[in-house]
Scaffold this active site. Structure first.
Site, PDB file in Angstrom:
ATOM      1  N   HIS A 190       3.266   0.480  -5.402  1.00  0.00           N
ATOM      2  CA  HIS A 190       3.839   1.779  -5.741  1.00  0.00           C
ATOM      3  C   HIS A 190       5.367   1.723  -5.698  1.00  0.00           C
ATOM      4  O   HIS A 190       6.039   2.327  -6.542  1.00  0.00           O
ATOM      5  CB  HIS A 190       3.334   2.848  -4.765  1.00  0.00           C
ATOM      6  CG  HIS A 190       1.930   3.303  -5.025  1.00  0.00           C
ATOM      7  ND1 HIS A 190       0.833   2.498  -4.832  1.00  0.00           N
ATOM      8  CD2 HIS A 190       1.449   4.506  -5.467  1.00  0.00           C
ATOM      9  CE1 HIS A 190      -0.272   3.163  -5.129  1.00  0.00           C
ATOM     10  NE2 HIS A 190       0.069   4.382  -5.522  1.00  0.00           N
ATOM     11  N   HIS A 232       1.460   1.124   4.104  1.00  0.00           N
ATOM     12  CA  HIS A 232       2.310  -0.059   4.117  1.00  0.00           C
ATOM     13  C   HIS A 232       3.237  -0.011   5.315  1.00  0.00           C
ATOM     14  O   HIS A 232       3.496   1.049   5.906  1.00  0.00           O
ATOM     15  CB  HIS A 232       3.162  -0.139   2.843  1.00  0.00           C
ATOM     16  CG  HIS A 232       2.368  -0.384   1.602  1.00  0.00           C
ATOM     17  ND1 HIS A 232       1.967  -1.637   1.206  1.00  0.00           N
ATOM     18  CD2 HIS A 232       1.908   0.481   0.651  1.00  0.00           C
ATOM     19  CE1 HIS A 232       1.299  -1.549   0.066  1.00  0.00           C
ATOM     20  NE2 HIS A 232       1.238  -0.280  -0.278  1.00  0.00           N
TER      21      HIS A 232
END
Length: 266
Positions: A190, A232
């Site tokens: 992303h 993440h």
């Protein structure tokens, strides 16, 4: 002058004391036998020191693993410290990882931002705009944006498969449209897509200043949502931004014009 009898008694007394001192029972209680005791006595401290100095001057070196333990490299210490800080900070910032987290009430908003940076909406939207477009210039931009998105997916998948870093332990695996490689977290796809897409749009579209600011804010929020949702670690997102920014340079170097596309297809 002492008599022979006295001398005999004295010698017998000395012999008995030596016998008592060196009796097998006493040596056994001390944990040694007479032979080993004589061998230890024959080795003087000077000989022992000499043998130790000889081993040092014989050119022998310590095993490599011992050298690493005794003399750790500065790079290894720095990387270990960075990893520890990364894990600690990522866990502290994962405030939306679960519904019962401290900021769990804004988790739906973070998931909406997550979907806005997913590859499938970007590819589907680019293909739709390319199909509906009648301008040659717009088709050229959209075609290269599509190729850039496909290149991003390919490069991120390769790096994830090579690094194989697991996602944070506090992550909840409820992401939209995941693939097998998505179980790894380095780098953030992303973040790479947001950085590359933002740079692409700011370069090839004529936009007003407020819209340009919104695009930059959107890219930053996509990266921040990855950490807040626990998807993440911080370094995954930071490297993803850097990788996406550099990917745009590769896209410009491989830019496909309509003429070159017709030459390839024709």
């Amino acid at each position: 002058m002492p008599s022979p009898k006295a001398r005999g008694n004295g010698s017998r007394h000395e012999f008995m004391s030596l016998s008592r001192t060196n009796s097998p029972q006493q040596l056994q209680r001390q944990g040694s036998d007479p032979t080993s005791a004589r061998m230890r006595a024959s080795e003087s401290p000077t000989r022992q020191r000499g043998s130790g100095s000889g081993s040092l001057t014989s050119g022998q070196t310590m095993p490599e693993e011992d050298c690493i333990r005794l003399n750790p490299s500065f790079v290894g210490i720095a990387l270990s410290s960075l990893l520890a800080v990364d894990l600690w900070l990522s866990k502290r910032l994962g405030v939306c990882a679960w519904e019962d987290s401290s900021w769990g009430s804004i988790r739906p908003l973070m998931k909406l931002i997550e979907v806005s940076g997913h590859g499938i909406p970007w590819i589907a939207g680019t293909v739709y705009c390319l199909w509906k477009s009648d301008s040659a210039a717009a088709q050229e931009v959209l075609l290269n944006l599509l190729l850039a998105l496909l290149l991003d997916i390919l490069l991120v998948g390769i790096v994830k498969a090579l690094v194989r870093r697991r996602r944070p332990a506090h992550n909840r695996m409820d992401m939209f449209a995941t693939f097998s490689v998505d179980r790894y977290s380095f780098p953030s796809g992303h973040a790479t897509r947001a950085a590359m897409g933002a740079r692409f749009l700011l370069t090839h579209l004529v936009l007003a200043a407020p819209v340009r600011v919104l695009i930059l804010l959107w890219a930053a929020m996509v990266g921040l949502s990855r950490v807040m949702l626990g998807r993440h670690n911080v370094t995954d997102v930071a490297f993803g931004f850097l990788m996406g920014y550099m990917q745009y340079g590769l896209v410009e170097a491989l830019w496909v014009s309509p003429a070159s596309l017709r030459g390839i297809l024709g």
